[in-house]
Design a protein around this motif. Structure first.
Motif, PDB file in Angstrom:
ATOM      1  N   ALA A 164       0.823  -1.209   0.000  1.00 54.49           N
ATOM      2  CA  ALA A 164       0.000   0.000   0.000  1.00 54.49           C
ATOM      3  C   ALA A 164       0.859   1.262   0.000  1.00 54.49           C
ATOM      4  O   ALA A 164       2.002   1.258   0.463  1.00 54.49           O
ATOM      5  CB  ALA A 164      -0.909   0.002   1.230  1.00 54.49           C
ATOM      6  N   SER A 165       0.274   2.334  -0.547  1.00 53.80           N
ATOM      7  CA  SER A 165       0.800   3.697  -0.422  1.00 53.80           C
ATOM      8  C   SER A 165       2.297   3.786  -0.729  1.00 53.80           C
ATOM      9  O   SER A 165       3.099   4.113   0.140  1.00 53.80           O
ATOM     10  CB  SER A 165       0.524   4.223   0.997  1.00 53.80           C
ATOM     11  OG  SER A 165       0.850   5.606   1.076  1.00 53.80           O
ATOM     12  N   LEU A 166       2.660   3.527  -1.973  1.00 53.95           N
ATOM     13  CA  LEU A 166       4.062   3.568  -2.367  1.00 53.95           C
ATOM     14  C   LEU A 166       4.358   4.871  -3.099  1.00 53.95           C
ATOM     15  O   LEU A 166       3.764   5.146  -4.144  1.00 53.95           O
ATOM     16  CB  LEU A 166       4.399   2.380  -3.266  1.00 53.95           C
ATOM     17  CG  LEU A 166       5.894   2.159  -3.491  1.00 53.95           C
ATOM     18  CD1 LEU A 166       6.540   1.595  -2.232  1.00 53.95           C
ATOM     19  CD2 LEU A 166       6.131   1.228  -4.671  1.00 53.95           C
ATOM     20  N   PRO A 167       5.279   5.694  -2.590  1.00 53.26           N
ATOM     21  CA  PRO A 167       5.643   6.922  -3.303  1.00 53.26           C
ATOM     22  C   PRO A 167       6.262   6.604  -4.670  1.00 53.26           C
ATOM     23  O   PRO A 167       6.885   5.556  -4.848  1.00 53.26           O
ATOM     24  CB  PRO A 167       6.668   7.578  -2.369  1.00 53.26           C
ATOM     25  CG  PRO A 167       6.408   6.976  -1.024  1.00 53.26           C
ATOM     26  CD  PRO A 167       5.947   5.568  -1.297  1.00 53.26           C
ATOM     27  N   VAL A 168       6.104   7.519  -5.603  1.00 52.14           N
ATOM     28  CA  VAL A 168       6.621   7.298  -6.949  1.00 52.14           C
ATOM     29  C   VAL A 168       8.125   7.080  -6.938  1.00 52.14           C
ATOM     30  O   VAL A 168       8.651   6.228  -7.668  1.00 52.14           O
ATOM     31  CB  VAL A 168       6.253   8.486  -7.868  1.00 52.14           C
ATOM     32  CG1 VAL A 168       6.946   8.342  -9.222  1.00 52.14           C
ATOM     33  CG2 VAL A 168       4.753   8.558  -8.068  1.00 52.14           C
ATOM     34  N   VAL A 169       8.849   7.818  -6.091  1.00 48.63           N
ATOM     35  CA  VAL A 169      10.304   7.675  -6.063  1.00 48.63           C
ATOM     36  C   VAL A 169      10.700   6.263  -5.638  1.00 48.63           C
ATOM     37  O   VAL A 169      11.664   5.683  -6.159  1.00 48.63           O
ATOM     38  CB  VAL A 169      10.943   8.735  -5.134  1.00 48.63           C
ATOM     39  CG1 VAL A 169      10.520   8.537  -3.683  1.00 48.63           C
ATOM     40  CG2 VAL A 169      12.470   8.707  -5.260  1.00 48.63           C
ATOM     41  N   ALA A 170       9.944   5.657  -4.708  1.00 46.50           N
ATOM     42  CA  ALA A 170      10.230   4.290  -4.293  1.00 46.50           C
ATOM     43  C   ALA A 170       9.916   3.300  -5.417  1.00 46.50           C
ATOM     44  O   ALA A 170      10.636   2.315  -5.606  1.00 46.50           O
ATOM     45  CB  ALA A 170       9.429   3.945  -3.044  1.00 46.50           C
ATOM     46  N   LEU A 171       8.867   3.582  -6.174  1.00 45.18           N
ATOM     47  CA  LEU A 171       8.532   2.724  -7.311  1.00 45.18           C
ATOM     48  C   LEU A 171       9.612   2.800  -8.378  1.00 45.18           C
ATOM     49  O   LEU A 171       9.997   1.791  -8.985  1.00 45.18           O
ATOM     50  CB  LEU A 171       7.173   3.139  -7.877  1.00 45.18           C
ATOM     51  CG  LEU A 171       6.575   2.264  -8.977  1.00 45.18           C
ATOM     52  CD1 LEU A 171       6.473   0.815  -8.540  1.00 45.18           C
ATOM     53  CD2 LEU A 171       5.202   2.796  -9.377  1.00 45.18           C
ATOM     54  N   GLU A 172      10.126   3.999  -8.617  1.00 48.97           N
ATOM     55  CA  GLU A 172      11.225   4.154  -9.577  1.00 48.97           C
ATOM     56  C   GLU A 172      12.452   3.369  -9.131  1.00 48.97           C
ATOM     57  O   GLU A 172      13.124   2.723  -9.949  1.00 48.97           O
ATOM     58  CB  GLU A 172      11.569   5.631  -9.728  1.00 48.97           C
ATOM     59  CG  GLU A 172      10.498   6.436 -10.455  1.00 48.97           C
ATOM     60  CD  GLU A 172      10.796   7.920 -10.447  1.00 48.97           C
ATOM     61  OE1 GLU A 172      11.574   8.363  -9.559  1.00 48.97           O
ATOM     62  OE2 GLU A 172      10.275   8.642 -11.317  1.00 48.97           O
ATOM     63  N   ASP A 173      12.756   3.397  -7.837  1.00 50.40           N
ATOM     64  CA  ASP A 173      13.888   2.625  -7.319  1.00 50.40           C
ATOM     65  C   ASP A 173      13.671   1.128  -7.534  1.00 50.40           C
ATOM     66  O   ASP A 173      14.600   0.387  -7.887  1.00 50.40           O
ATOM     67  CB  ASP A 173      14.078   2.898  -5.826  1.00 50.40           C
ATOM     68  CG  ASP A 173      14.612   4.301  -5.551  1.00 50.40           C
ATOM     69  OD1 ASP A 173      15.162   4.916  -6.486  1.00 50.40           O
ATOM     70  OD2 ASP A 173      14.479   4.773  -4.402  1.00 50.40           O
ATOM     71  N   PRO A 229       1.649   8.804 -12.597  1.00 51.48           N
ATOM     72  CA  PRO A 229       3.082   8.507 -12.505  1.00 51.48           C
ATOM     73  C   PRO A 229       3.683   8.167 -13.859  1.00 51.48           C
ATOM     74  O   PRO A 229       3.059   7.481 -14.673  1.00 51.48           O
ATOM     75  CB  PRO A 229       3.133   7.300 -11.564  1.00 51.48           C
ATOM     76  CG  PRO A 229       1.797   6.657 -11.702  1.00 51.48           C
ATOM     77  CD  PRO A 229       0.831   7.779 -11.944  1.00 51.48           C
ATOM     78  N   GLU A 230       4.851   8.665 -14.102  1.00 53.30           N
ATOM     79  CA  GLU A 230       5.609   8.314 -15.300  1.00 53.30           C
ATOM     80  C   GLU A 230       6.927   7.722 -14.846  1.00 53.30           C
ATOM     81  O   GLU A 230       7.710   8.375 -14.154  1.00 53.30           O
ATOM     82  CB  GLU A 230       5.831   9.539 -16.179  1.00 53.30           C
ATOM     83  CG  GLU A 230       4.545  10.112 -16.762  1.00 53.30           C
ATOM     84  CD  GLU A 230       4.804  11.254 -17.722  1.00 53.30           C
ATOM     85  OE1 GLU A 230       6.006  11.511 -17.997  1.00 53.30           O
ATOM     86  OE2 GLU A 230       3.833  11.872 -18.190  1.00 53.30           O
ATOM     87  N   ILE A 231       7.150   6.477 -15.222  1.00 52.08           N
ATOM     88  CA  ILE A 231       8.317   5.721 -14.773  1.00 52.08           C
ATOM     89  C   ILE A 231       9.222   5.479 -15.974  1.00 52.08           C
ATOM     90  O   ILE A 231       8.819   4.809 -16.937  1.00 52.08           O
ATOM     91  CB  ILE A 231       7.917   4.374 -14.143  1.00 52.08           C
ATOM     92  CG1 ILE A 231       6.826   4.574 -13.082  1.00 52.08           C
ATOM     93  CG2 ILE A 231       9.134   3.677 -13.556  1.00 52.08           C
ATOM     94  CD1 ILE A 231       7.247   5.363 -11.895  1.00 52.08           C
ATOM     95  N   ASN A 232      10.422   6.008 -15.935  1.00 53.57           N
ATOM     96  CA  ASN A 232      11.358   5.803 -17.030  1.00 53.57           C
ATOM     97  C   ASN A 232      11.757   4.335 -17.113  1.00 53.57           C
ATOM     98  O   ASN A 232      12.072   3.708 -16.106  1.00 53.57           O
ATOM     99  CB  ASN A 232      12.613   6.661 -16.813  1.00 53.57           C
ATOM    100  CG  ASN A 232      12.323   8.141 -16.979  1.00 53.57           C
ATOM    101  OD1 ASN A 232      11.422   8.529 -17.727  1.00 53.57           O
ATOM    102  ND2 ASN A 232      13.082   8.972 -16.274  1.00 53.57           N
ATOM    103  N   GLY A 233      11.713   3.807 -18.335  1.00 53.63           N
ATOM    104  CA  GLY A 233      12.182   2.443 -18.556  1.00 53.63           C
ATOM    105  C   GLY A 233      11.140   1.370 -18.333  1.00 53.63           C
ATOM    106  O   GLY A 233      11.461   0.184 -18.451  1.00 53.63           O
ATOM    107  N   ALA A 234       9.914   1.724 -17.985  1.00 52.59           N
ATOM    108  CA  ALA A 234       8.887   0.713 -17.739  1.00 52.59           C
ATOM    109  C   ALA A 234       7.553   1.168 -18.305  1.00 52.59           C
ATOM    110  O   ALA A 234       7.228   2.358 -18.291  1.00 52.59           O
ATOM    111  CB  ALA A 234       8.756   0.438 -16.244  1.00 52.59           C
TER     112      ALA A 234
END
Length: 280
Positions: A198-207, A229-234
């Motif tokens: 639950a509740s995952l910040p975008v920066v943590a998702l990018e990591d 959210p926009e995630i580079n590479g995915a």
């Protein structure tokens, strides 16, 4: 490593009688009077019950509680090809008979795939509690949610060498069960997925994307939000009713079955399907 399949789970007559809330003598009488067929092979002098057998007995008990005669309930539960319905599951949950609710869910998952169980049993039961009795049934909603999550966790992840699909709830989102269902459904299709909770910040998702080198991310939101959210590479799939109309490259499947098909599509089709979904 041994590839021998684990033996099917079975229960004794005493354990099943406790699930039903009946004395063992009543269960024996049902067998004697109504010739109840069991799906589990019987190899000894004592009956053993599989998940489908427990499911049928729970349906029979529910029908009797609703006013059916025992003879009619036995025919409907064992001979009419029925399966667990929402009312039977809710009856167990409202009595906080969580072992019974667990057996019902396990039996349904044995007979059906995850998405069918989610759409036909889990989601309607949660909606019934949340919509009509929310103020008085928080304990029941939490108990049912736990049982559903536990049942889905028993579906093992596949031995998939590819980077897993990442599943996460948007920052501030606490409703995790839809993604629990999606993870289990992907496992059924042989696709590994990692649920980040639950509740995952975008920066943590990018990591997480960087660490796993995944090509696909699914993010759930049930409440309205403005930022996508926009995630580079995915490739990003936006799931749930909280997202604004699709824009950019993010795919926007309308249902979990659509998301499942999108995430298990052949690699050559992924790009075109993502563009198609994002333009709806």
């Amino acid at each position: 490593m041994s590839t021998t399949a684990a033996p099917a789970v079975t229960w004794t007559a005493g354990a099943v009688a406790r699930m039903l809330g009946l004395p063992p003598s009543t269960l024996r009488a049902w067998h004697r009077r109504y010739d109840l067929p069991l799906s589990t092979p019987q190899t000894g002098s004592h009956r053993r019950y599989g998940r489908a057998d427990v499911d049928a007995l729970l349906r029979m008990k529910h029908l009797i509680d609703q006013g059916c005669s025992a003879d009619s309930a036995a025919k409907r539960a064992f001979h009419d090809g029925g399966s667990t319905d929402v009312a039977t599951l809710l009856a167990a949950v409202r009595r906080l008979k969580m072992d019974t609710a667990t057996a019902l869910l396990d039996a349904h998952l044995t007979a059906h795939d995850v998405i069918t169980t989610w759409d036909q049993l889990c989601r309607p039961a949660l909606t019934a509690l949340s919509d009509t009795e929310a103020d008085r049934c928080i304990d029941l909603v939490h108990a049912l949610s736990w049982v559903i999550a536990a049942a889905l966790h028993r579906i093992p992840p596949p031995a998939d060498a590819a980077p897993p699909v990442l599943l996460a709830c948007a920052d501030g989102e606490r409703h995790t069960l839809p993604l629990e269902a999606l993870r289990a459904a992907l496992a059924e299709r042989g696709r590994a997925a990692l649920f980040l909770g639950a509740s995952l910040p975008v920066v943590a998702l990018e990591d997480a994307v960087t660490r796993t080198k995944t090509a696909a991310v699914a993010v759930w939101a049930s409440r309205p939000r403005e930022l996508v959210p926009e995630i580079n590479g995915a490739r990003v799939l936006l799931l749930g009713p909280g997202w604004p109309p699709a824009r950019g490259s993010a795919a926007r499947p309308a249902t979990l079955p659509e998301a499942l098909d999108e995430l298990t599509a052949k690699p050559s089709r992924l790009g075109s399907r993502a563009r198609s979904l994002s333009n709806r």
